[in-house]
Design a protein around this motif. Structure first.
Motif, mmCIF file in Angstrom:
data_model
loop_
_atom_site.group_PDB
_atom_site.id
_atom_site.type_symbol
_atom_site.label_atom_id
_atom_site.label_comp_id
_atom_site.label_asym_id
_atom_site.label_seq_id
_atom_site.Cartn_x
_atom_site.Cartn_y
_atom_site.Cartn_z
ATOM 1 N N LEU A 93 -3.243 3.411 5.618
ATOM 2 C CA LEU A 93 -3.450 3.228 4.182
ATOM 3 C C LEU A 93 -2.164 3.486 3.417
ATOM 4 O O LEU A 93 -1.392 4.385 3.752
ATOM 5 N N GLY A 94 -1.957 2.713 2.366
ATOM 6 C CA GLY A 94 -0.842 2.933 1.458
ATOM 7 C C GLY A 94 -1.289 2.696 0.031
ATOM 8 O O GLY A 94 -1.894 1.659 -0.265
ATOM 9 N N ARG A 95 -1.042 3.637 -0.839
ATOM 10 C CA ARG A 95 -1.465 3.495 -2.235
ATOM 11 C C ARG A 95 -0.520 2.556 -2.982
ATOM 12 O O ARG A 95 0.701 2.588 -2.787
ATOM 13 N N THR A 96 -1.094 1.711 -3.830
ATOM 14 C CA THR A 96 -0.305 0.844 -4.690
ATOM 15 C C THR A 96 0.112 1.617 -5.931
ATOM 16 O O THR A 96 -0.750 2.121 -6.657
ATOM 17 N N PRO A 97 1.411 1.762 -6.202
ATOM 18 C CA PRO A 97 1.866 2.574 -7.346
ATOM 19 C C PRO A 97 1.329 2.060 -8.679
ATOM 20 O O PRO A 97 1.371 0.862 -8.953
ATOM 21 N N GLY A 98 0.786 2.988 -9.472
ATOM 22 C CA GLY A 98 0.383 2.676 -10.829
ATOM 23 C C GLY A 98 -0.965 2.019 -11.013
ATOM 24 O O GLY A 98 -1.412 1.818 -12.138
ATOM 25 N N VAL A 99 -1.658 1.662 -9.928
ATOM 26 C CA VAL A 99 -2.971 1.025 -10.060
ATOM 27 C C VAL A 99 -3.929 1.660 -9.046
ATOM 28 O O VAL A 99 -3.506 2.151 -8.002
ATOM 29 N N PRO A 100 -5.241 1.647 -9.357
ATOM 30 C CA PRO A 100 -6.214 2.272 -8.450
ATOM 31 C C PRO A 100 -6.560 1.368 -7.271
ATOM 32 O O PRO A 100 -7.675 0.864 -7.149
ATOM 33 N N SER A 101 -5.580 1.127 -6.402
ATOM 34 C CA SER A 101 -5.832 0.272 -5.247
ATOM 35 C C SER A 101 -5.014 0.759 -4.057
ATOM 36 O O SER A 101 -4.077 1.548 -4.201
#
Length: 202
Positions: free
Chosen positions: A31-39
């Protein structure tokens, strides 16, 4: 017509953190979080990859395949001729590409992505539990085969004795169409390959 490939699939959920934890633990996906958005970007280790997007109510939840196309406007026009509804037409997303969003005649979400970086996964996940099969249901199988053949260029084979079933290959992912469902009601099932089905359910 060159067959399109499925670049990735977008899971639209209410609880992004919870869904990311669930899928990560269950299938050993990276998993990798997308910066600045809830995804989240989810790397299964094999194409296609997954994006997991948190959608606020009352936005609909869905699984949306993203198709890599050479000309999103042309494919969208062909899709509307075959009964699709355009939700978003040709939005320029910069380096990501040009995006169009559709509903097929049975209410399933479909995205067309032209240009941009089409890498569906970084291939750093374990690869043990890749996405294997995407299945859609439609009241009339022949209509669904005609739509997806015309829009995506996929060549379907009918399965004898299966009560109305046809399948095609879309890059690394198999696509199945089955007779069933109701008009206007989404009916899409995603299959994940596992080593031990019983252990995955515990």
């Amino acid at each position: 017509m060159t067959p399109t490939t499925i670049s990735f699939l977008e899971f639209r959920v209410r609880d992004g953190e919870g869904a990311a934890a669930f899928y990560g633990r269950l299938f050993d996906w990276r998993l990798g979080r997308t910066p600045g958005v809830p995804s989240f970007l989810i790397d299964t280790g094999r194409a296609p990859g997954v994006t997991l997007v948190q959608m606020p109510a009352p936005m609909p939840l869905a699984i949306c395949p993203y198709l890599h196309v050479d000309d999103a406007a042309l494919v969208a026009h062909r899709a509307t001729d075959l009964g699709a509804q355009v939700l978003l037409a040709g939005e320029d997303l910069g380096d990501t590409g040009i995006l169009s969003l559709l509903l097929d005649p049975w209410g399933n979400h479909l995205a067309l992505l032209q240009g941009g970086d089409q890498r569906s996964a970084l291939a750093q996940g374990s690869g043990r539990h890749p996405l294997a099969w995407l299945e859609l249901a439609a009241p009339l199988l022949d209509d669904a085969v005609a739509f997806y053949s015309g829009v995506c260029g996929w060549s379907f084979e009918h399965v004898q004795g299966a009560g109305g079933y046809a399948w095609a290959r879309a890059g690394e992912l198999g696509v199945g169409l089955r007779s069933g469902g109701l008009d206007g009601e989404r009916d899409l099932t995603l299959y994940v390959a596992v080593d031990d089905l019983e252990a995955s359910l515990i």
